[in-house]
Design an enzyme around this catalytic site. Structure first.
Site, PDB file in Angstrom:
ATOM      1  N   ALA A  69      16.927 177.243 -41.335  1.00 21.26           N
ATOM      2  CA  ALA A  69      17.535 176.865 -42.286  1.00 21.26           C
ATOM      3  C   ALA A  69      18.464 175.760 -41.916  1.00 21.26           C
ATOM      4  CB  ALA A  69      18.459 178.022 -43.318  1.00 21.26           C
ATOM      5  N   ASP A  70      18.554 174.870 -43.008  1.00 19.88           N
ATOM      6  CA  ASP A  70      19.603 173.794 -42.912  1.00 19.88           C
ATOM      7  C   ASP A  70      20.258 173.759 -44.139  1.00 19.88           C
ATOM      8  OD1 ASP A  70      20.647 171.509 -40.912  1.00 19.88           O
ATOM      9  OD2 ASP A  70      20.375 170.532 -42.849  1.00 19.88           O
ATOM     10  N   THR A  71      21.642 173.613 -43.910  1.00 18.16           N
ATOM     11  CA  THR A  71      22.612 173.460 -45.446  1.00 18.16           C
ATOM     12  C   THR A  71      23.388 172.181 -45.173  1.00 18.16           C
ATOM     13  OG1 THR A  71      22.538 175.839 -45.237  1.00 18.16           O
ATOM     14  CG2 THR A  71      24.120 174.472 -46.709  1.00 18.16           C
TER      15      THR A  71
END
EC number: 3.6.1.9
Length: 195
Positions: A69-71
């Site tokens: 995931a990347d935020t």
């Protein structure tokens, strides 16, 4: 079956994934997280999630189940990463003050050489912050490893006047979408499969 690999060093992602009761191990992916010239926010976070999953898959082969995931915090089309120093963090908080920004998380689940992706966007509105309030917040340990320079689940939550969308997304892992993605790939959670 081998446990799921979470391709993230984020303690917040570990905690959120653990809430789903998933058996997993952590293996952070070391990749270049720079934004390409002209790259928009949504393609950027999607690319980061894919590259993290692929970096870990490279070490384990195609049969491993990997969640990456990347935020990013986005305002005026600009991706705000983690603050580099005090003045960088102060500038971020000044931009977010009294305005609405987006928090976008891209998920990538890789298994058997196949990748499934999704992106989640949450709109977050801040109250107006004085310079003194920003300085007091920056005197804490909280903002330094957070995208946008604040933690919604901590003291920085006091800055938030409203949230439209997934709260857990702002923390770092949208739980509903993560659960659905895991279920789609046959990965067990405490909730079982939806529907």
């Amino acid at each position: 079956m081998s446990p799921l690999i979470l391709a993230s060093a984020s303690p917040r992602r570990h905690e959120l994934l653990a809430r789903l009761g998933v058996r997993f191990v952590v293996e952070a992916a070391a990749i270049d997280e720079g934004v390409h010239a002209g790259e928009k926010s949504l393609p950027y976070v999607a690319r980061m999630a894919r590259e993290k999953a692929r970096a870990v898959a490279h070490r384990h082969g195609d049969h491993a189940a990997i969640l990456a995931a990347d935020t990013s915090v986005v305002i005026d089309g600009d991706v705000l990463g983690k603050p580099a120093d005090h003045f960088h963090a102060l500038g971020m908080l000044a931009r977010l003050s009294g305005r609405t920004h987006s928090v976008i998380t891209a998920l990538c689940l890789r298994r058997d050489g196949r990748e499934t992706h999704c992106e989640v966007e949450t709109r977050v509105s801040f109250v107006t912050l004085s310079r003194e309030v920003c300085e007091r917040y920056l005197a804490t340990d909280e903002p330094w490893d957070k995208a946008g320079g604040y933690a919604v689940q901590g003291l920085g939550g006091a800055f938030v006047s409203s949230i439209e969308g997934s709260y857990s997304n702002v923390v770092g892992l949208p739980l509903a979408e993560t659960w659905l993605l895991l279920a789609e790939h046959g990965i067990d959670t405490l909730l079982g499969a939806p529907g």
